[in-house]
Design an enzyme around this catalytic site. Structure first.
Site, mmCIF file in Angstrom:
data_model
loop_
_atom_site.group_PDB
_atom_site.id
_atom_site.type_symbol
_atom_site.label_atom_id
_atom_site.label_comp_id
_atom_site.label_asym_id
_atom_site.label_seq_id
_atom_site.Cartn_x
_atom_site.Cartn_y
_atom_site.Cartn_z
ATOM 1 N N CYS A 74 -3.557 -2.157 7.395
ATOM 2 C CA CYS A 74 -3.170 -1.676 6.074
ATOM 3 C C CYS A 74 -1.717 -2.090 5.831
ATOM 4 O O CYS A 74 -0.830 -1.690 6.592
ATOM 5 C CB CYS A 74 -3.303 -0.152 6.049
ATOM 6 S SG CYS A 74 -2.660 0.622 4.560
ATOM 7 N N CYS A 108 -2.828 -6.755 0.495
ATOM 8 C CA CYS A 108 -3.519 -5.482 0.740
ATOM 9 C C CYS A 108 -4.832 -5.866 1.382
ATOM 10 O O CYS A 108 -5.513 -6.799 0.917
ATOM 11 C CB CYS A 108 -3.767 -4.750 -0.573
ATOM 12 S SG CYS A 108 -4.948 -3.382 -0.426
HETATM 13 N N1 DGL Z 1 -5.709 -1.362 2.478
HETATM 14 C C1 DGL Z 1 -4.424 -0.860 2.226
HETATM 15 C C2 DGL Z 1 -3.354 -1.931 2.254
HETATM 16 O O1 DGL Z 1 -3.514 -2.941 2.893
HETATM 17 C C3 DGL Z 1 -4.117 0.163 1.194
HETATM 18 C C4 DGL Z 1 -4.942 0.609 0.108
HETATM 19 C C5 DGL Z 1 -4.492 1.980 -0.382
HETATM 20 O O2 DGL Z 1 -4.926 2.967 0.212
HETATM 21 O O3 DGL Z 1 -3.703 2.040 -1.346
HETATM 22 O O4 DGL Z 1 -2.310 -1.774 1.685
#
Ligand code: DGL
Length: 268
Positions: free
Chosen positions: A74, A186
């Site tokens: 993430c 993301c």
């Molecule tokens: N998958 C996450 C990222 O790479 C975040 C998504 C979220 O919960 O806002 O930032």
């Protein structure tokens, strides 16, 4: 030699885009996938709160399972908390940050788009990455939680409307000189690669950090064990899905199955 165990962590399903690359390179590992849908979306949380939440949830998980390495799959969590987590845990922690540097080698027109969550877009870590690696390039940014939610819906079996995609990317689609290279900052966004590419008339480079993460895991753990591990990978979430919130848990379960997990259960 006992089988190595790796935890892949995200706020939602985005980490699956990292998991699929990691398991390809290190197939002889047992994988746990934990996602914190109780506090989703991470891209809108305050940094201090997010750091506390990560510390307590990951400590709890690592306390119950013998984990050899954690992948923070993430960007929002990694850019904010990586240094704190590394200071706290004694096992290796691999994080994911926007692939700005590789994008600078790919762009031909010098315009790079950074697509990420609001937290990643506004974070000091991202500003440093751009200063350090993208000097002389134009970096345009869009921070979108809407796109994160669309990726979640896709894995719940919903059809993604092109108009919804285009409204997220609208600011770039009207430009005379559009980005020719987009950093998917993301982990949810590689799951929407085809939908993103379809918004542009020209060919577009979509860059993410999945392969770099997979290489790092292999560097640290090797292939894991001798034989490919199958049918034992487990996935956990932190809050029950409510049908009245429009969630389709059965479809989500099928998606996890298709990725190679044999269970998806509430982490309590
Ligand atoms: N998958 C996450 C990222 O790479 C975040 C998504 C979220 O919960 O806002 O930032």
């Amino acid at each position: 030699m006992s089988v190595k165990q790796v935890l892949i962590f995200d706020s939602g399903i985005g980490g699956l885009s990292v998991f699929e690359r990691v398991i390809k390179q290190s197939p002889a590992i047992k994988y746990f996938y934990l996602f914190d849908n109780a506090y989703f979306p991470y891209g809108e949380l305050k940094p201090d709160f997010l750091i506390q939440r990560l510390m307590s949830l990951l400590s709890s998980f690592v306390g119950r399972h013998k984990i050899d390495l954690i992948v923070i799959a993430c960007n929002s969590a990694s850019t904010v908390a990586l240094q704190y987590l590394r200071g706290h845990f004694s096992i290796p922690i691999v994080g994911v940050v926007p692939a700005i540097k590789p994008a600078t080698f790919l762009t031909k027109n010098g315009v790079i788009g950074l697509l990420a969550t609001p937290a990643t877009i506004n974070g000091a870590y991202t500003a440093r990455l751009i200063d350090e690696f993208a000097a002389g390039k134009q970096v345009l940014k869009i921070g979108s939680t809407q796109l994160v939610k669309l990726a979640e819906l896709k894995l719940q079996g919903k059809l993604i409307q092109q108009a919804d995609m285009e409204s997220v990317l609208a600011a770039w689609l009207i430009l005379e000189k559009m980005p020719d290279t987009i950093v998917l900052g993301c982990t949810h966004f590689p799951l929407l690669k085809a939908e993103i590419a379809r918004c542009f008339k020209h060919k577009i480079n979509l860059v993410d950090s999945g392969n770099a993460i997979a290489q790092r895991v292999t560097q640290l753990l090797g292939k894991g064990g001798m034989a490919e591990i199958k049918n034992t990978h487990q996935a956990y979430f932190t809050k029950v899905y409510q049908p009245d919130e429009g969630a389709n848990f059965n479809a989500l379960q099928r998606s996890f199955l298709a990725y190679g997990f044999n269970s998806l259960q509430l982490y309590i």
